[in-house]
Structure formats: structure tokens, C-alpha cells
Design an enzyme around this catalytic site. Structure first.
Site, PDB file in Angstrom:
ATOM      1  N   GLU A 141       2.422   1.498   6.687  1.00 19.56           N
ATOM      2  CA  GLU A 141       0.641   2.509   7.466  1.00 19.56           C
ATOM      3  C   GLU A 141       0.160   2.490   9.144  1.00 19.56           C
ATOM      4  OE1 GLU A 141      -1.644   4.259   5.567  1.00 19.56           O
ATOM      5  OE2 GLU A 141      -0.945   4.547   4.118  1.00 19.56           O
ATOM      6  N   GLU A 183      -9.546  -1.520   5.256  1.00 21.78           N
ATOM      7  CA  GLU A 183      -8.073  -0.379   5.248  1.00 21.78           C
ATOM      8  C   GLU A 183      -7.370  -0.855   4.096  1.00 21.78           C
ATOM      9  OE1 GLU A 183      -6.010   2.161   6.797  1.00 21.78           O
ATOM     10  OE2 GLU A 183      -7.572   1.737   7.852  1.00 21.78           O
ATOM     11  N   GLU A 201      -5.735   6.950  -0.567  1.00 25.45           N
ATOM     12  CA  GLU A 201      -4.707   7.872  -0.432  1.00 25.45           C
ATOM     13  C   GLU A 201      -3.670   7.845  -1.270  1.00 25.45           C
ATOM     14  OE1 GLU A 201      -4.309   6.726   4.147  1.00 25.45           O
ATOM     15  OE2 GLU A 201      -6.541   7.918   4.772  1.00 25.45           O
TER      16      GLU A 201
END
Length: 120
Positions: free
Chosen positions: A30, A71, A78
Site C-alpha cells: 500500500e 489506514e 479493501e
């Protein structure tokens, strides 16, 4: 008692390993997480360079950690959705967007805390 302590110690070690694996995977996969880590390193350094009280430093450092946690949660959302299906679905989009919004709201909170401390 000794058996219980050994059991709890093993559980703690496993939790640390699994947490590190999650952190490492997110770091590798990420780019946004790496960006937030960099932003937090800069923010943390600034808290020690500027003449801030201990409470102000603690607040800014804690908000930075909450931002990183958000995050990580967003990345988990996700990945879970992508694992379940790669099909585009309005509910999947809404979940991903909500996770992203949670990160954005946390970042705005951090920015507002910085402004309040610097100019309040």
C-alpha cells in the site's frame, strides 16, 4: 499458574508476530500507507523541534498513530472486498469509500489539531 503464564506469553508472541506480518504486508502493498508513515515521521519530528508542551506532543503523536491505524483498517477492508469478489458492486464501492473517508477524517482531525496548537 506457571502453565497459564507460559500460555499467555505464547499468545502474546503470536499476536506480535501476526501484527508485524500485517504491518509489513501493508507497507509492501500500500503506497498510501508508506506515505502516511512518512507524514507521521515528519509530524513526530516537528513535535520535538517546536516548543510544544508534553500534552500537545502527546496529542499530535497519538493522532498520528490513530491515522496509521485507520489506514491499516482501510487496507483490511479493501483486501477483504477484493478477496470476496473482483466484481464491481455498489456496496463494495461504498465500503471502500467509507474506509477511505475514515482515513481522510482522521487526517483532517490531525491537521486541525496542528492548526489549533500552532495558532490557537
Amino acid at each position: 499458574m506457571i502453565k497459564w503464564v507460559c500460555y499467555e506469553w505464547r499468545r502474546l508472541v503470536h499476536r506480535c508476530v501476526w501484527s508485524w506480518q500485517g504491518f509489513s504486508a501493508t507497507w509492501i502493498e500500500e503506497p498510501s500507507f508508506r506515505g502516511w508513515v512518512l507524514a507521521n515521521l515528519i509530524s513526530a519530528a516537528m513535535t520535538f523541534v517546536l516548543d510544544l508542551s508534553g500534552g500537545e506532543q502527546a496529542l499530535l503523536l497519538a493522532i498520528g498513530m490513530v491515522l496509521l491505524a485507520m489506514e491499516l483498517v482501510n487496507s483490511a477492508i479493501e483486501r477483504t472486498i477484493d478477496y470476496i469478489s473482483e466484481d464491481i458492486h455498489p456496496l463494495a464501492k461504498a465500503a471502500k469509500d467509507a474506509g477511505s473517508a475514515a482515513v481522510a477524517v482522521t487526517a483532517l482531525g490531525g491537521g486541525m489539531a496542528w492548526l489549533a496548537i500552532l495558532f490557537g
